[in-house]
Design an enzyme around this catalytic site. Sequence first.
Site, PDB file in Angstrom:
ATOM      1  N   ASP A 119       0.952  -1.029   0.100  1.00 51.53           N
ATOM      2  CA  ASP A 119      -0.110   0.031  -0.111  1.00 51.53           C
ATOM      3  C   ASP A 119       0.733   1.304   0.034  1.00 51.53           C
ATOM      4  O   ASP A 119       1.526   1.601   0.922  1.00 51.53           O
ATOM      5  CB  ASP A 119      -0.928  -0.060   1.213  1.00 51.53           C
ATOM      6  CG  ASP A 119      -0.398  -0.497   2.403  1.00 51.53           C
ATOM      7  OD1 ASP A 119       0.679  -1.048   2.497  1.00 51.53           O
ATOM      8  OD2 ASP A 119      -0.806   0.058   3.656  1.00 51.53           O
ATOM      9  N   GLU A 175      12.945   1.606   6.566  1.00 51.79           N
ATOM     10  CA  GLU A 175      11.831   0.711   6.015  1.00 51.79           C
ATOM     11  C   GLU A 175      12.243   0.400   4.733  1.00 51.79           C
ATOM     12  O   GLU A 175      11.903  -0.751   4.248  1.00 51.79           O
ATOM     13  CB  GLU A 175      10.590   1.779   6.198  1.00 51.79           C
ATOM     14  CG  GLU A 175       9.429   0.721   5.783  1.00 51.79           C
ATOM     15  CD  GLU A 175       8.044   1.643   5.755  1.00 51.79           C
ATOM     16  OE1 GLU A 175       7.112   1.054   5.833  1.00 51.79           O
ATOM     17  OE2 GLU A 175       8.337   2.836   5.399  1.00 51.79           O
TER      18      GLU A 175
END
Length: 563
Positions: A309, A517
């Site tokens: 997403d 990340e």
Amino acid sequence: MAPTAAVAGGGVEAEALLGLLQRVQSEALRAFGPNDFDPKLYVDLPLAADASAAAALASLPRAAPSRGEMEAYISRYFALAGSDLVAAADPPDFERDPPGFLPRVERAEARAWALEVHALWKDLTRRVAPAVAARPDRHTLLPLPGRVVVPGSRFREVYYWDSYWVVRGLLVSKMYETAKDIVLNLVYLVEKYGFVLNGARSYYTNRSQPPLLSSMVLDIYMATGDMAFVRRVFPSLLKEHSFWMSEVHNVAVMDNHGRVHNLSRYQAMWNKPRPESATIDEEFASKLSTAAKEKFYHQVASTAETGWDFSSRWMRDSTDMTTLTTSCIIPVDLNTFILKMEQDIAFFAKLIGESTTSEIFSEASKARHNAIDSVLWNADMEQWLDYWLPTDGNCQGVYQWKSISQNRAIFASNFVPLWLNAQHSGLEQFVDEAKSVRVMRSLQKSGLLQPAGIATSLSNTGQQWDFPNGWAPLQHLIVEGLLRSGSGEARELAEDIATRWVRTNYDAYKATGAMHEKYDVVTCGKSGGGGEYKPQTGFGWSNGVILSFLDEFGWPQDKKIDC
């Protein structure tokens, strides 16, 4: 569309709390403005006072409350986001430099850095505060029985598919009990909700994430030989498989030979704004009709279930979020993970003496193997491609396969089935060596290979699961698949990709003091960007993949570690 799930974890009281927090989120946006606004912060706030918080919110000025008024309100009625997860004492299985840790990492800088990454497990380990179980009406956080390892930064809670690479890293760190705790927490969620939630929050009870629970169990078993652990979790693996086999996830496709194949898709049980991103979703949907809004919100939640997403992979028009069509797509990677689940369950069933169950799941995995190769494989491109169902809203019992329905855009997910070569459950290799080499050549020509790793796609859309970002899970899945393909050339490419990834992680760490990340794979040492929130650090799956790569390939004394 899948049915809308009620918020679980505390029944009506949990729904009431979440409703209040979403109103706080909306008022906070009015007070603080959109710059650096993170809507998730507000639905993570523990309620510190009683229900008068709702009345106090209603008494704020009808015009946008001032920054000071909003800050005073939040301070009066709420505790800090994340305060209901408490730092745990050092995990009992943590050692500063465990025996047998990365024996083939010889270069001093590489080893020193690896030990620093290893030490991050202490920083990311938490326990859910006892108050969460005592007063679930005051927390969106869900109680969990064991220690948790969180991804980091805004991701204050456990996440499903992140946990797989956390477990892989913990196994390299010899932290076997902590790895088991992570799995038992996920099993607790399966036992309570019937599936592993996207994350351990009440607002995540409407969807799952890429299903990797059985893979965690298999890797822990291979590292420890713990049969009691396998027996303990086995019923939950069956329950999770049933969830993914449900009617809303299943799609039947007839190939050109008249054979019907069953494959799976993502399908969230939700048609409202995601609570953690409600202000964002509402803004995108602001010009849609009521019916169109519900469809859009369902697609947004289904896309969140993919773990990707967001990405152009799920959009009819990569410039328009309202064209998300995720539940009408049969994804390559989801079906790879479910096939792996079926292989794992067959292996575990045989291990514990349930031969009939083993045979059933072995046959199921073979059927899915045939389905993946019949519906998703593209012989011209030598890749597996997502398959798009009609988006006209007319559901069909069986869809007729059409070549034009394969999405020929190039994504890293097109190569994820190679990972099935890496499974260790004693079953036959998914892709034979000759086919693996052809897929490897396709990867080399794809444009995805960049100086610092594998790009997620070739489209630079500003979405975080698109170019130029690279993500640790995708590097690991593809590298392991190449590594176990049986080809010496593929092994060399696997090590080359891993080297690029290790170096970019190392340089970024030295520059910023943090693991990130995601990374920009065009430039070595640069962290990634894009998406609906600021770049995050910590970071669970990045740490796990680095430790796994260093364990697999080592790092010779004469090999430089920096870019």
